[in-house]
Enzyme design. Structure first.
Site, PDB file in Angstrom:
ATOM      1  CG  ASP A  53      -0.396   0.060   2.765  1.00 16.76           C
ATOM      2  OD1 ASP A  53       0.947  -0.511   2.355  1.00 16.76           O
ATOM      3  OD2 ASP A  53      -0.861  -0.278   3.282  1.00 16.76           O
ATOM      4  CB  SER A  54       4.325   1.801  -0.703  1.00 17.82           C
ATOM      5  OG  SER A  54       5.007   0.719  -0.720  1.00 17.82           O
ATOM      6  CG  ASP A  92       0.290  -3.927   2.103  1.00 18.94           C
ATOM      7  OD1 ASP A  92       0.920  -5.358   2.918  1.00 18.94           O
ATOM      8  OD2 ASP A  92       1.743  -3.474   1.882  1.00 18.94           O
ATOM      9  CE  LYS A 122       3.450  -5.742   3.707  1.00 15.02           C
ATOM     10  NZ  LYS A 122       2.549  -4.760   4.705  1.00 15.02           N
ATOM     11  CD  GLU A 124       0.274  -1.146   7.600  1.00 14.50           C
ATOM     12  OE1 GLU A 124       0.024  -0.585   8.626  1.00 14.50           O
ATOM     13  OE2 GLU A 124       1.119  -1.339   6.859  1.00 14.50           O
ATOM     14  CD  GLU A 191       7.817  -0.472   7.504  1.00 17.47           C
ATOM     15  OE1 GLU A 191       7.204  -1.323   7.193  1.00 17.47           O
ATOM     16  OE2 GLU A 191       7.829   0.702   6.558  1.00 17.47           O
TER      17      GLU A 191
HETATM   18  O1  KIV Z   1       3.304  -0.920   1.703  1.00 19.91           O
HETATM   19  C1  KIV Z   1       4.779  -1.506   1.351  1.00 19.91           C
HETATM   20  O2  KIV Z   1       5.751  -1.084   0.691  1.00 19.91           O
HETATM   21  C2  KIV Z   1       5.174  -2.053   2.416  1.00 19.91           C
HETATM   22  C3  KIV Z   1       6.784  -2.588   2.551  1.00 19.91           C
HETATM   23  C4  KIV Z   1       7.277  -1.303   2.985  1.00 19.91           C
HETATM   24  C5  KIV Z   1       6.975  -4.279   3.562  1.00 19.91           C
HETATM   25  O3  KIV Z   1       4.677  -2.744   3.237  1.00 19.91           O
END
Ligand code: KIV
Length: 272
Positions: A53-54, A92, A122, A124, A191
């Protein structure tokens, strides 16, 4: 295009990642958000591709990851899946898609899997999302955990500084990692935590631990745009830049502008 750095061309599975940990083989993970980049990342031999989600920061220009929606994640993930032949593809789950209740989480995880064709999701968080993690796993969806700095909680913590330096938070992180692994997560991203704490989790927890800003682990993950140096104003200590695409792209595009304006492009060979 074959992964030129890897001998084993079989599709990477969650089981293979577990075998890699047991055999002491390191796992290389990178983000991707689009077809063209994912094709290069997969071809270069990366084992796990994360549609992070980056994307919110690097693709959309938001200050945080919070605005990403399930629709946007599906759009990016679908583009990546089309390109990938070998890597395990993890998407994510965006902020708001699993925090309200487990049912929401399962519904959104199923949507992401069904509409994008990715291999896993994924999430969090630790024990506070354990019920949701269990139910997503019960639906047959592989889950990767994410502990330490969790950018979706930026407004709760107010900083992107290193996490779990204090004993209480470190102990909670270790017990969260155990809980996620025991629930059945196939891997956990850690992280921005102290390297000693990462080493402890790697040795105590049986599933692969993937670090970002956490020192040595079973594998590493970076944001692809950051490690390629596309972003010239983001340089945290943990980031190794493998290229300076900001300069390369700026120079190339500047040259194109010059060539168009000077009528050098297109030349006699570049026309029909
Ligand atoms: O969103 C992302 O890119 C991430 C990584 C930094 C692990 O969660």
């Amino acid at each position: 295009m074959p992964g030129y750095l890897v001998e084993d061309q079989r599709k990477v599975t969650t089981k293979r990642l577990q075998e890699m940990k047991q055999a002491g083989k390191k796992i290389a993970m990178l983000t991707s958000y689009d077809y063209t980049t994912a094709r290069i990342v997969d071809g270069a031999g990366v084992d796990v591709i994360l549609i992070g989600d980056s994307a919110s920061n690097v693709m959309v220009g938001n200050a945080t990851t919070l605005p990403m929606t399930v629709d946007q994640m599906v759009y990016h993930a679908r583009s990546v899946v089309r390109a990938v032949k070998r890597a395990l593809v993890v998407c994510d789950m965006p902020f708001g898609s699993y925090q309200v209740c487990a049912e929401d989480g399962v519904r959104n995880a199923i949507r992401i899997m069904k509409e994008s064709g990715c291999d896993a999701v994924k999430l969090e968080g630790g024990v506070e999302i354990l019920d949701t993690v269990r139910k997503i796993l019960d639906a047959g969806i592989p889950v990767c955990g994410h502990l330490g700095l969790t950018p979706q909680s930026i407004n709760k913590f107010g900083t992107y500084a290193v996490r779990a330096r204090e004993e209480e938070e470190a102990e909670k992180l270790v017990s969260d990692a155990h809980a996620l692994a025991e629930a059945g997560c196939f891997a956990i991203v850690l992280e921005k935590i102290p390297a000693e704490l990462t080493a402890r989790v790697v040795s105590e927890v049986e599933v692969p631990i993937i670090g970002i800003g956490g020192g040595p682990a079973d594998g590493q993950v970076l944001v692809v745009d950051d490690m390629l140096g596309k972003n010239n104003d983001f340089s945290p200590k943990f980031l190794r830049r493998y290229a300076d695409l900001f300069t390369i792209m700026t120079d190339a595009i500047g040259q194109y502008v010059t060539d168009v304006k000077s009528c050098d492009f297109p030349n006699a060979q570049e026309r029909y």
